[in-house]
Design a protein around this motif. Structure first.
Motif, PDB file in Angstrom:
ATOM      1  N   GLY A  75     -60.890  56.404 -46.683  1.00 37.36           N
ATOM      2  CA  GLY A  75     -59.603  56.939 -46.234  1.00 37.36           C
ATOM      3  C   GLY A  75     -58.802  56.041 -45.313  1.00 37.36           C
ATOM      4  N   ILE A  76     -58.800  54.739 -45.582  1.00 36.22           N
ATOM      5  CA  ILE A  76     -57.932  53.846 -44.797  1.00 36.22           C
ATOM      6  C   ILE A  76     -56.505  54.044 -45.299  1.00 36.22           C
ATOM      7  CG2 ILE A  76     -57.376  51.435 -44.250  1.00 36.22           C
ATOM      8  CD1 ILE A  76     -59.992  52.358 -42.972  1.00 36.22           C
ATOM      9  N   SER A  77     -55.634  54.588 -44.417  1.00 40.57           N
ATOM     10  CA  SER A  77     -54.285  54.962 -44.848  1.00 40.57           C
ATOM     11  C   SER A  77     -53.304  53.827 -44.606  1.00 40.57           C
ATOM     12  CB  SER A  77     -53.830  56.193 -44.069  1.00 40.57           C
ATOM     13  OG  SER A  77     -53.516  55.833 -42.736  1.00 40.57           O
ATOM     14  N   THR A  78     -52.102  53.992 -45.160  1.00 43.22           N
ATOM     15  CA  THR A  78     -51.061  52.988 -44.930  1.00 43.22           C
ATOM     16  C   THR A  78     -50.661  52.968 -43.450  1.00 43.22           C
ATOM     17  OG1 THR A  78     -49.438  54.617 -45.607  1.00 43.22           O
ATOM     18  CG2 THR A  78     -50.122  53.030 -47.264  1.00 43.22           C
ATOM     19  N   ASP A  79     -50.915  54.063 -42.733  1.00 42.58           N
ATOM     20  CA  ASP A  79     -50.655  54.056 -41.289  1.00 42.58           C
ATOM     21  C   ASP A  79     -51.665  53.177 -40.540  1.00 42.58           C
ATOM     22  OD1 ASP A  79     -48.335  55.821 -40.393  1.00 42.58           O
ATOM     23  OD2 ASP A  79     -49.331  57.141 -41.805  1.00 42.58           O
ATOM     24  N   HIS A  80     -52.900  53.088 -41.070  1.00 43.23           N
ATOM     25  CA  HIS A  80     -53.861  52.155 -40.477  1.00 43.23           C
ATOM     26  C   HIS A  80     -53.447  50.707 -40.772  1.00 43.23           C
ATOM     27  CE1 HIS A  80     -56.691  55.652 -40.963  1.00 43.23           C
ATOM     28  NE2 HIS A  80     -57.093  55.227 -39.786  1.00 43.23           N
ATOM     29  N   ILE A  81     -52.878  50.511 -41.950  1.00 43.72           N
ATOM     30  CA  ILE A  81     -52.569  49.139 -42.383  1.00 43.72           C
ATOM     31  C   ILE A  81     -51.297  48.619 -41.699  1.00 43.72           C
ATOM     32  CG2 ILE A  81     -52.219  47.623 -44.381  1.00 43.72           C
ATOM     33  CD1 ILE A  81     -53.639  49.835 -46.092  1.00 43.72           C
ATOM     34  N   VAL A  82     -50.214  49.396 -41.793  1.00 44.28           N
ATOM     35  CA  VAL A  82     -48.970  49.051 -41.073  1.00 44.28           C
ATOM     36  C   VAL A  82     -48.378  50.305 -40.446  1.00 44.28           C
ATOM     37  CG1 VAL A  82     -48.006  46.921 -42.052  1.00 44.28           C
ATOM     38  CG2 VAL A  82     -47.846  48.996 -43.361  1.00 44.28           C
ATOM     39  N   PRO A  83     -48.720  50.597 -39.198  1.00 41.52           N
ATOM     40  CA  PRO A  83     -48.269  51.838 -38.565  1.00 41.52           C
ATOM     41  C   PRO A  83     -46.748  51.906 -38.381  1.00 41.52           C
ATOM     42  CG  PRO A  83     -49.435  50.449 -36.988  1.00 41.52           C
ATOM     43  CD  PRO A  83     -49.576  49.794 -38.329  1.00 41.52           C
ATOM     44  N   GLY A  84     -46.230  53.141 -38.361  1.00 40.12           N
ATOM     45  CA  GLY A  84     -44.805  53.378 -38.198  1.00 40.12           C
ATOM     46  C   GLY A  84     -44.229  52.787 -36.922  1.00 40.12           C
ATOM     47  N   ARG A  85     -45.065  52.659 -35.885  1.00 39.34           N
ATOM     48  CA  ARG A  85     -44.521  52.131 -34.629  1.00 39.34           C
ATOM     49  C   ARG A  85     -44.089  50.664 -34.772  1.00 39.34           C
ATOM     50  NH1 ARG A  85     -49.940  52.189 -33.743  1.00 39.34           N
ATOM     51  NH2 ARG A  85     -50.821  50.113 -33.472  1.00 39.34           N
ATOM     52  N   LEU A  86     -44.542  50.016 -35.858  1.00 36.27           N
ATOM     53  CA  LEU A  86     -44.134  48.628 -36.089  1.00 36.27           C
ATOM     54  C   LEU A  86     -43.014  48.524 -37.124  1.00 36.27           C
ATOM     55  CD1 LEU A  86     -47.689  47.028 -36.144  1.00 36.27           C
ATOM     56  CD2 LEU A  86     -46.075  47.086 -34.251  1.00 36.27           C
ATOM     57  N   LEU A  87     -42.350  49.658 -37.335  1.00 36.77           N
ATOM     58  CA  LEU A  87     -41.279  49.717 -38.323  1.00 36.77           C
ATOM     59  C   LEU A  87     -40.244  48.620 -38.099  1.00 36.77           C
ATOM     60  CD1 LEU A  87     -40.581  51.675 -40.644  1.00 36.77           C
ATOM     61  CD2 LEU A  87     -39.050  52.840 -39.098  1.00 36.77           C
ATOM     62  N   HIS A  88     -39.966  48.320 -36.832  1.00 37.98           N
ATOM     63  CA  HIS A  88     -38.937  47.326 -36.531  1.00 37.98           C
ATOM     64  C   HIS A  88     -39.308  45.934 -37.028  1.00 37.98           C
ATOM     65  CE1 HIS A  88     -41.833  47.220 -33.270  1.00 37.98           C
ATOM     66  NE2 HIS A  88     -41.407  46.023 -32.967  1.00 37.98           N
ATOM     67  N   LEU A  89     -40.596  45.714 -37.389  1.00 37.41           N
ATOM     68  CA  LEU A  89     -41.002  44.385 -37.875  1.00 37.41           C
ATOM     69  C   LEU A  89     -41.007  44.291 -39.393  1.00 37.41           C
ATOM     70  CD1 LEU A  89     -43.992  43.578 -35.479  1.00 37.41           C
ATOM     71  CD2 LEU A  89     -41.647  42.721 -35.368  1.00 37.41           C
TER      72      LEU A  89
END
Ligand code: SF4
Lengths: 416, 167
Positions: B12-26
Motif C-alpha cells: 500500500g505505498i500510495s502516491t502520497d508517500h511517493i510525492v506528497p501534496g505538500r510538495l505540490l509547488h515543486l
C-alpha cells in the motif's frame, strides 16, 4: 450473453462488442484536467505537436490550490489560463468549485465516456457515465485524438438491499464496502451498484459512493440511470440528455457482493488507510482538533444541510476547529440562500471558498504535528493533509458535525 | 539488461508517500521534486538510491491519486524498474506512459539490498544475492508497444493513433 453497464457503454463508444478483458479504442465525450495535474498534462500535450480535438469538451479547472497559496502554483495557474485562452478550451477559475462536482452539475450524461487527470473522475459514474481517472500523458493524448484505449473491466456487482436507518448515509456504505473488500479489492474492475437500497438514493449520495470506488482500486463505480438521474439532470437544466441505462439481467459478473443497509451503522476509516474501517461507536472519545466538511466526496448541499441540522443553535467544542468548503459556487449560493452558512458560522465554523481546500494538504487547513482531523473527504493516507505527523479519520458529514460539538468522535445518532 | 540494488517497501505505498501534496509547488520542477521521492515511506531513500536501482514493493503499489509525477520522479531519481506483487491501475498506465517498466511478480524472495538483474525481453529476474530466479507477468500488448517506444508521446508521434488488434 448479456452485458454489464461497463460493457454496454464501451460497446457503444468503441463500435465493437466489448467484453471483459478486451482492449478497445473508445471515443471520448469529455476530457478535463485540474491545476495539480494540468501543467504536466499540457506540457505533454504540447509535446504531441497536435491540436485540441474538441476544445468545447475539454475543461481546465483551477480548484486544487484555489486561491493559490504560493508563487510556484500561481505561475502554474498563469500557464493554465494562457493555454485556455490560446486553444479555446473551457476554463473554470478559482472559486467555481471542485472539478468533479462541476462536471456532475454541468457536463456528465449517462452513457458518456469521461476522462479526467484526477483519480476521483469516477465520481460521475454515479450518473451512468463511464468516467475514469488517468495520468497526464494519457489525458494529453486523449485531448489530441478525442479517443483513448481501454481494457474492458470485469465487473463486481454490489447489490444493496434493505432500508436506510437514520444517521446512516452513502458515505457509511462505501466506507463499509471498502473495509470489506480492501483498498485493492476492485483493482482494474468496474464496481456496479444496484438493488433497492441504491434506487432509494439521491444523486448526491450516489456521487459520494461513486467518488470512493477508486479507493477500492476500481476503474469506475457505475450506477444505472433511472428516475433519480433524470430528475438530477432536469434540475441542472439538461433533462433532454437523460437516457435510461441498466445492465442486462443475464450479464456476467466476476463476483456479487450483497450489503444489507438496514444493518449498517455510522462508519469511520482510521489512519492511515481508507480500508482501516470501524464503527463510530468503537472510537467514541477519540479527540479531534479539526473537523473538515467538504470535497468532491461530501461537499454538496445535502451534506451541508445535514451538518447544519446537527450543529444549528450549538457551538463547536473549543478544542475543535471546523472548516467548511462547499464543493461549488452553486452550492455555496444555495447554502447562503437557505441560511446554512450563517448558522454554521454562528456555531463557530470557518467557511473557505469552493474548491478542494484542506483535502490535499496544500492550504486552508494543514494539520500540525500529532493533530487529528475528522474529514468528510476520501483519503486519509499519511501526509495527505500536509503533515505526515498528523492523523486523519474519514466519516460522513453527520458524524463530522456531531464530532465538532463534542470535540471527540461522536455518533451522529445522538443528535438525530 | 537492467542491473541494480533492491530497495524494499511494503504494502500500500500510495502516491502520497511517493510525492506528497505538500510538495505540490515543486511539481513543475521535477529534478527538485525527485529529491523527495518516496520521502514519506523512507526519508533516506532519495539520498541512498543510485542510477539503475529497483523499487521493490509488495501489494497495491502506487494507489491513490492520478498524479503522473509519482512514476516520473521515480524515473528521474534513476530507478530502472518497479517490481511489485500488484500495482494500482492508474499508476501502472502512467508508469508505462513515461517509459518506466513495472513488473508484476512475487517479490517475497527479494530482500532490501539484494542485487538484481532484469531481462525485460525474456521476462526474467535474477536475484544475484540469493541466486533465485523469478518471472514476471506479461503486460498487455498495447502497453508493451508503448514501453518499446519509450512512452506514450513517442508512440503517438510515430504511429499517430492507437493500434489495437481487432477482437
Ligand atoms: S476535493 Fe480532494 S479528492 Fe476531490 S478532487 Fe479535490 S483534492 Fe481530489
Amino acid at each position: 450473453m448479456g452485458q454489464t453497464l461497463a460493457e454496454k457503454i464501451l460497446s457503444a463508444k468503441s463500435d465493437t462488442e466489448a467484453r471483459a478483458g478486451h482492449i478497445v479504442v473508445a471515443q471520448v465525450d469529455l476530457i478535463f484536467v485540474q491545476d495539480s495535474t494540468g501543467p504536466l498534462t499540457l506540457r505533454q500535450f504540447n509535446n504531441t505537436n497536435l491540436a485540441v480535438h474538441n476544445p468545447k469538451k475539454t475543461l481546465l479547472f483551477l480548484d486544487h490550490s484555489a486561491p493559490s497559496p504560493d508563487q510556484e502554483l500561481s505561475n502554474d495557474h498563469i500557464f493554465l489560463r494562457k493555454f485556455a485562452k490560446e486553444t479555446g478550451v473551457v476554463l473554470s477559475d478559482i472559486g467555481d468549485g471542485v472539478c468533479h462536482q462541476l462536471v456532475a452539475e454541468s457536463w456528465a450524461n449517462p452513457g458518456d465516456i469521461i476522462l479526467g487527470a484526477d483519480s476521483h473522475t469516477v465520481t460521475t459514474s454515479a450518473l451512468g457515465a463511464f468516467a475514469t481517472g488517468m495520468g497526464s500523458t494519457d489525458i494529453a493524448v486523449a485531448m489530441a485524438l478525442g479517443k483513448t484505449w481501454l481494457r474492458v473491466p470485469e465487473t463486481i456487482k454490489v447489490l444493496v438491499r434493505g432500508h436506510w436507518p437514520k444517521g446512516v448515509y452513502g458515505k457509511d456504505l462505501i466506507l463499509h464496502l471498502i473495509g470489506k473488500i480492501r483498498a485493492d479489492g476492485a483493482t482494474y474492475k468496474s464496481l456496479e451498484f444496484g438493488g433497492e437500497g441504491i434506487s432509494a438514493l439521491s444523486m448526491s449520495e450516489r456521487l459520494t459512493i461513486a467518488n470512493m470506488a477508486v479507493e477500492a482500486g476500481a476503474k469506475v463505480g457505475l450506477f444505472p440511470s433511472d428516475k433519480a438521474t433524470q430528475s438530477y439532470l432536469r434540475e441542472q437544466g439538461r433533462g433532454e440528455r437523460y437516457i435510461p441505462l441498466a445492465p442486462d439481467h443475464n450479464a456476467t459478473y466476476e463476483n456479487i457482493i450483497e450489503v444489507d443497509v438496514s444493518r449498517l451503522e455510522p462508519t469511520v476509516a482510521k489512519p492511515h488507510t481508507v480500508d482501516n474501517t470501524t464503527l463510530v461507536q468503537e472510537l467514541k472519545g477519540v479527540g479531534i482538533e479539526q473537523v473538515f466538511i467538504g470535497t468532491c466526496t461530501n461537499g454538496r448541499l445535502e451534506d451541508i444541510a445535514v451538518a447544519t441540522s446537527i450543529l444549528a443553535g450549538k457551538k463547536r467544542h473549543p478544542r475543535t476547529r471546523v472548516i467548511v468548503a462547499p464543493a461549488s459556487q452553486k452550492i455555496l449560493l444555495a447554502a447562503l440562500a437557505k441560511g446554512y452558512i450563517s448558522s454554521l458560522v454562528e456555531s463557530g465554523a470557518t467557511i473557505v471558498p469552493p474548491g478542494c481546500a484542506a483535502c490535499l494538504g496544500v492550504h486552508q487547513g494543514v494539520l500540525g504535528n500529532g493533530e487529528a482531523c475528522l474529514s468528510t473527504s476520501n483519503r486519509n493516507f499519511k501526509g495527505r493533509m500536509g503533515n505526515p505527523e498528523a492523523f486523519i479519520y474519514l466519516a460522513s458529514p453527520a458524524t463530522a458535525a456531531a464530532t465538532a460539538i463534542r470535540g471527540e468522535i461522536t455518533d451522529p445518532r445522538e443528535f438525530l | 539488461m537492467l542491473k541494480g540494488r533492491a530497495f524494499k517497501f511494503g504494502d500500500g505505498i500510495s502516491t502520497d508517500h511517493i510525492v506528497p501534496g505538500r510538495l505540490l509547488h515543486l511539481r513543475s520542477n521535477l529534478p527538485e521534486l525527485a529529491k523527495h521521492v518516496l520521502e514519506d515511506a523512507d526519508p533516506t531513500f532519495a539520498q541512498r538510491v543510485k542510477k539503475g536501482d529497483f523499487v521493490v514493493a509488495s501489494k497495491n503499489f502506487g494507489l491513490g491519486s492520478s498524479r503522473e509525477h509519482a512514476p516520473l520522479v521515480i524515473k528521474v531519481a534513476g530507478i530502472s524498474a518497479v517490481l511489485a506483487k500488484s500495482v494500482a491501475r492508474i499508476f501502472f498506465r502512467n508508469a508505462i506512459n513515461v517509459g518506466l517498466p513495472v513488473l508484476i511478480c512475487d517479490t517475497d524472495n527479494i530482500d532490501d539490498g539484494d542485487e538484481l538483474e532484469v531481462d525485460l525481453k525474456l521476462g526474467k529476474i535474477s536475484n544475484l544475492t540469493n541466486t533465485t530466479k523469478l518471472s514476471f507477468t506479461q503486460i498487455p500488448d498495447i502497453m508493451l508497444r508503448i514501453l518499446d517506444e519509450g512512452g506514450l508521446i513517442p508512440y503517438i508521434k510515430k504511429h499517430k493513433d492507437f493500434t489495437v488488434p481487432k477482437t
